[in-house]
Enzyme design. Structure first.
Site, PDB file in Angstrom:
ATOM      1  N   GLN A 148       0.732  -0.989   0.164  1.00 45.95           N
ATOM      2  CA  GLN A 148       0.041   0.130   0.094  1.00 45.95           C
ATOM      3  C   GLN A 148       0.860   1.363  -0.039  1.00 45.95           C
ATOM      4  O   GLN A 148       1.792   1.429   1.028  1.00 45.95           O
ATOM      5  CB  GLN A 148      -1.075  -0.127   1.177  1.00 45.95           C
ATOM      6  CG  GLN A 148      -1.869   1.029   1.060  1.00 45.95           C
ATOM      7  CD  GLN A 148      -2.826   1.208   2.195  1.00 45.95           C
ATOM      8  OE1 GLN A 148      -2.795   0.456   3.428  1.00 45.95           O
ATOM      9  NE2 GLN A 148      -3.869   1.960   2.283  1.00 45.95           N
ATOM     10  N   SER A 149       0.810   2.078  -1.080  1.00 43.98           N
ATOM     11  CA  SER A 149       1.450   3.488  -1.219  1.00 43.98           C
ATOM     12  C   SER A 149       0.600   4.676  -0.834  1.00 43.98           C
ATOM     13  O   SER A 149       1.077   5.656  -0.628  1.00 43.98           O
ATOM     14  CB  SER A 149       2.260   3.360  -2.357  1.00 43.98           C
ATOM     15  OG  SER A 149       1.257   3.348  -3.353  1.00 43.98           O
ATOM     16  N   VAL A 150      -0.675   4.502  -1.049  1.00 42.81           N
ATOM     17  CA  VAL A 150      -1.496   5.652  -0.898  1.00 42.81           C
ATOM     18  C   VAL A 150      -2.534   5.271   0.192  1.00 42.81           C
ATOM     19  O   VAL A 150      -3.280   4.179   0.161  1.00 42.81           O
ATOM     20  CB  VAL A 150      -2.275   5.997  -2.108  1.00 42.81           C
ATOM     21  CG1 VAL A 150      -3.330   7.246  -1.949  1.00 42.81           C
ATOM     22  CG2 VAL A 150      -1.452   6.340  -3.181  1.00 42.81           C
ATOM     23  N   HIS A 157      -8.435   1.892  -1.622  1.00 44.61           N
ATOM     24  CA  HIS A 157      -8.623   2.009  -2.883  1.00 44.61           C
ATOM     25  C   HIS A 157      -8.748   0.321  -2.939  1.00 44.61           C
ATOM     26  O   HIS A 157      -7.929  -0.567  -2.327  1.00 44.61           O
ATOM     27  CB  HIS A 157      -7.823   2.608  -3.708  1.00 44.61           C
ATOM     28  CG  HIS A 157      -6.237   2.449  -3.220  1.00 44.61           C
ATOM     29  ND1 HIS A 157      -5.768   2.697  -2.360  1.00 44.61           N
ATOM     30  CD2 HIS A 157      -5.551   1.909  -4.206  1.00 44.61           C
ATOM     31  CE1 HIS A 157      -4.355   2.430  -2.319  1.00 44.61           C
ATOM     32  NE2 HIS A 157      -4.230   1.572  -3.558  1.00 44.61           N
ATOM     33  N   HIS A 209      -7.617  -2.499  -6.465  1.00 44.93           N
ATOM     34  CA  HIS A 209      -7.199  -2.607  -7.863  1.00 44.93           C
ATOM     35  C   HIS A 209      -7.975  -3.559  -8.404  1.00 44.93           C
ATOM     36  O   HIS A 209      -8.247  -4.698  -7.828  1.00 44.93           O
ATOM     37  CB  HIS A 209      -5.847  -3.090  -7.823  1.00 44.93           C
ATOM     38  CG  HIS A 209      -4.737  -2.300  -6.832  1.00 44.93           C
ATOM     39  ND1 HIS A 209      -4.056  -1.499  -7.627  1.00 44.93           N
ATOM     40  CD2 HIS A 209      -4.515  -2.274  -5.690  1.00 44.93           C
ATOM     41  CE1 HIS A 209      -3.167  -0.876  -7.077  1.00 44.93           C
ATOM     42  NE2 HIS A 209      -3.370  -1.144  -5.769  1.00 44.93           N
TER      43      HIS A 209
END
Lengths: 125, 125
Positions: B98-100, B104, B106
């Protein structure tokens, strides 16, 4: 017997204790067990005891609270085994890798935080 | 501004049309756009417009109906682009990719049903 009259899924047979599995979590509505062909250091299948929903689309439409409970069990497993860091994967349809048509999530992670999964490991798609 | 007072996430800036993105679906509460670094022939990010939930665990606990709406939008995208066959992935935590930190999913699939994703493509974990 599933509602369609077909044979029980392998997950229903695990739930009925007709097939052995390493069960790692269980609630009134949800059960989780180790994937027999793990793709990560920790790889757990989390499924509903009720076989009526074939995939996450049907589950979300039919019983959002049960989907939320499934996610909570996934988090509990990750808290115990992978420091709460995990990938949650739902495959919908054979072309997306779904082989058992009884809604389930894959919980994947690692007990070693140095073993980064990374965005680049999303799949060999 | 996010509730914590930190800077808006890149997704909030896309929602505000401050950063360009190829938006493929939008409802009152959900927005979807093409992933800028696709890992599959079809790779769409589906997120909530409200930035208050950092990950799927928080979303499931706080608003199960909104999680269900997110899944319904994912299904709509898959129906239009991948014959309804898709992988839905939620990463929770940096070690899981997870980078944000704005919840969310995918949505990954292919318009070619011969382009099987398969269980073996779950990730290079």
């Amino acid at each position: 017997m599933s509602p369609s009259g077909s044979q029980p899924s392998i997950f229903s047979r695990i739930i009925a204790r007709e097939i052995p599995a390493t069960i790692v979590a269980e609630t009134e509505h949800i059960i989780a067990f180790l994937d027999i062909a793990p793709k990560a250091p920790v790889h757990v299948v989390v499924t509903t005891k009720d076989p009526q929903y074939q995939n996450v689309v049907e589950l979300a439409a039919g019983n959002p609270a049960l989907l939320a409970e499934l996610v909570a069990v996934a988090e509990q497993i990750a808290a115990e085994r992978t420091h709460g860091q995990f990938r949650l994967v739902f495959n919908t349809g054979a072309a997306a890798g779904q082989s058992v048509f009884h809604v389930h999530a894959h919980v994947m992670g690692s007990p070693e935080l140095t073993d980064q999964l990374g965005e680049d490991s999303l799949g060999t798609l």
